[in-house]
Design an enzyme around this catalytic site. Sequence first.
Site, PDB file in Angstrom:
ATOM      1  N   THR A 237      75.393  73.295  30.539  1.00 17.33           N
ATOM      2  CA  THR A 237      74.248  72.397  30.340  1.00 17.33           C
ATOM      3  C   THR A 237      73.751  72.521  28.907  1.00 17.33           C
ATOM      4  O   THR A 237      73.725  73.618  28.336  1.00 17.33           O
ATOM      5  CB  THR A 237      73.095  72.669  31.331  1.00 17.33           C
ATOM      6  OG1 THR A 237      71.944  71.913  30.914  1.00 17.33           O
ATOM      7  CG2 THR A 237      72.722  74.126  31.426  1.00 17.33           C
TER       8      THR A 237
ATOM      9  N   HIS B  73      68.156  67.192  40.444  1.00 17.15           N
ATOM     10  CA  HIS B  73      68.031  65.790  40.009  1.00 17.15           C
ATOM     11  C   HIS B  73      68.558  64.794  41.035  1.00 17.15           C
ATOM     12  O   HIS B  73      68.859  63.663  40.686  1.00 17.15           O
ATOM     13  CB  HIS B  73      68.739  65.597  38.659  1.00 17.15           C
ATOM     14  CG  HIS B  73      68.091  66.367  37.539  1.00 17.15           C
ATOM     15  ND1 HIS B  73      68.722  66.669  36.360  1.00 17.15           N
ATOM     16  CD2 HIS B  73      66.851  66.895  37.441  1.00 17.15           C
ATOM     17  CE1 HIS B  73      67.895  67.366  35.574  1.00 17.15           C
ATOM     18  NE2 HIS B  73      66.756  67.512  36.215  1.00 17.15           N
TER      19      HIS B  73
HETATM   20  N1  APR Z   1      83.077  73.405  29.965  1.00 23.16           N
HETATM   21  C1  APR Z   1      81.857  73.942  29.699  1.00 23.16           C
HETATM   22  N2  APR Z   1      80.864  73.269  29.118  1.00 23.16           N
HETATM   23  C2  APR Z   1      81.115  72.000  28.783  1.00 23.16           C
HETATM   24  C3  APR Z   1      82.355  71.369  29.011  1.00 23.16           C
HETATM   25  C4  APR Z   1      83.372  72.130  29.629  1.00 23.16           C
HETATM   26  N3  APR Z   1      84.568  71.649  29.905  1.00 23.16           N
HETATM   27  N4  APR Z   1      82.264  70.094  28.574  1.00 23.16           N
HETATM   28  C5  APR Z   1      81.027  69.941  28.084  1.00 23.16           C
HETATM   29  N5  APR Z   1      80.322  71.091  28.198  1.00 23.16           N
HETATM   30  C6  APR Z   1      78.931  71.374  27.858  1.00 23.16           C
HETATM   31  C7  APR Z   1      78.424  70.716  26.593  1.00 23.16           C
HETATM   32  O1  APR Z   1      78.723  71.535  25.475  1.00 23.16           O
HETATM   33  C8  APR Z   1      76.933  70.638  26.875  1.00 23.16           C
HETATM   34  O2  APR Z   1      76.265  71.842  26.508  1.00 23.16           O
HETATM   35  O3  APR Z   1      78.148  70.852  28.899  1.00 23.16           O
HETATM   36  C9  APR Z   1      76.873  70.488  28.398  1.00 23.16           C
HETATM   37  C10 APR Z   1      76.567  69.088  28.876  1.00 23.16           C
HETATM   38  O4  APR Z   1      75.261  68.729  28.486  1.00 23.16           O
HETATM   39  P1  APR Z   1      74.622  67.341  28.941  1.00 23.16           P
HETATM   40  O5  APR Z   1      75.622  66.272  28.763  1.00 23.16           O
HETATM   41  O6  APR Z   1      73.326  67.228  28.227  1.00 23.16           O
HETATM   42  O7  APR Z   1      74.391  67.517  30.515  1.00 23.16           O
HETATM   43  P2  APR Z   1      73.219  68.263  31.290  1.00 23.16           P
HETATM   44  O8  APR Z   1      72.724  69.428  30.510  1.00 23.16           O
HETATM   45  O9  APR Z   1      73.705  68.501  32.664  1.00 23.16           O
HETATM   46  O10 APR Z   1      72.100  67.140  31.326  1.00 23.16           O
HETATM   47  C11 APR Z   1      70.914  67.416  31.986  1.00 23.16           C
HETATM   48  O11 APR Z   1      70.098  65.207  31.745  1.00 23.16           O
HETATM   49  O12 APR Z   1      70.889  63.105  31.638  1.00 23.16           O
HETATM   50  C12 APR Z   1      70.130  63.957  32.399  1.00 23.16           C
HETATM   51  O13 APR Z   1      69.654  64.090  34.676  1.00 23.16           O
HETATM   52  C13 APR Z   1      70.711  64.160  33.765  1.00 23.16           C
HETATM   53  O14 APR Z   1      71.126  66.229  34.968  1.00 23.16           O
HETATM   54  C14 APR Z   1      71.242  65.580  33.710  1.00 23.16           C
HETATM   55  C15 APR Z   1      70.350  66.219  32.675  1.00 23.16           C
END
Ligand code: APR
Length: 231
Positions: A172, A106
Amino acid sequence: MQKKKVVVLTGAGISAESGLRTFRDSDGLWEGYEIEEVATPRAWRKNPQLVLDFYNYRRRDVLNAQPNAAHIGLAELEHDFDVTIITQNIDDLHERGGSTKVMHLHGEIFKMRSEENEQLIYEIEDDIQLGDKAEDGAQLRPHIVWFEEAVPMIEVAVPIVQQADIFVVVGTSLAVYPAAGLITVAANSIPKFIVDKKIPSTTSVYNLTAIEKPATEGVKELKELLKPFVL
Ligand code: APR
């Protein structure tokens, strides 16, 4: 003997313990900002200053953050495995944690590009201002893949995942495609591990071991579980 190929898909959760907020947790980054206001081509056309401010702020956050034990733990796996990190994150904490093969699906916060020509990419550490131009004379914008934009790196990521001997997912929500689809691209037969403080739902994924822990602890456990696979 060639090392086994470990491919790791990471998301915002791996950087949470470095102080960078995730997107979809309750304290997520999108709160206070509508996604449409800051991370779409429409937002850029409507209010480029707001978009620049948003990413300039994030760039400072990332500069002040440090890699945590999860980033470093994945980098250490390189002693025993051929590791490729495919990250959805725009931060550089995998690189600073020591990983040598990192692909950003991204985009990257420390890069900017011409708004007209996505091949004209430059490094940046401080702010992008309105009026800052690329060599083609077009305004510079963050080198970030926004919602509704294509994800060109997915073409590179798919064959890497197809060739994986072991597939790992860390932090994620698996809510955003095409990145989320990579878990179904990995061969059914290979071992898969998912580390998340709250495991997202995954359907029809074979050989999946869930480690429901924060990334720093979860990666430590992952390293133990991977020991039998070291050649
Ligand atoms: N350790 C492990 N997992 C964690 C922690 C932690 N300390 N804190 C949060 N999480 C997990 C949450 O439970 C969730 O499953 O990380 C994940 C974060 O999810 P999102 O906020 O949706 O992030 P992501 O999956 O990276 O988003 C994907 O969406 O907004 C767009 O382009 C942006 O790259 C991003 C994409």
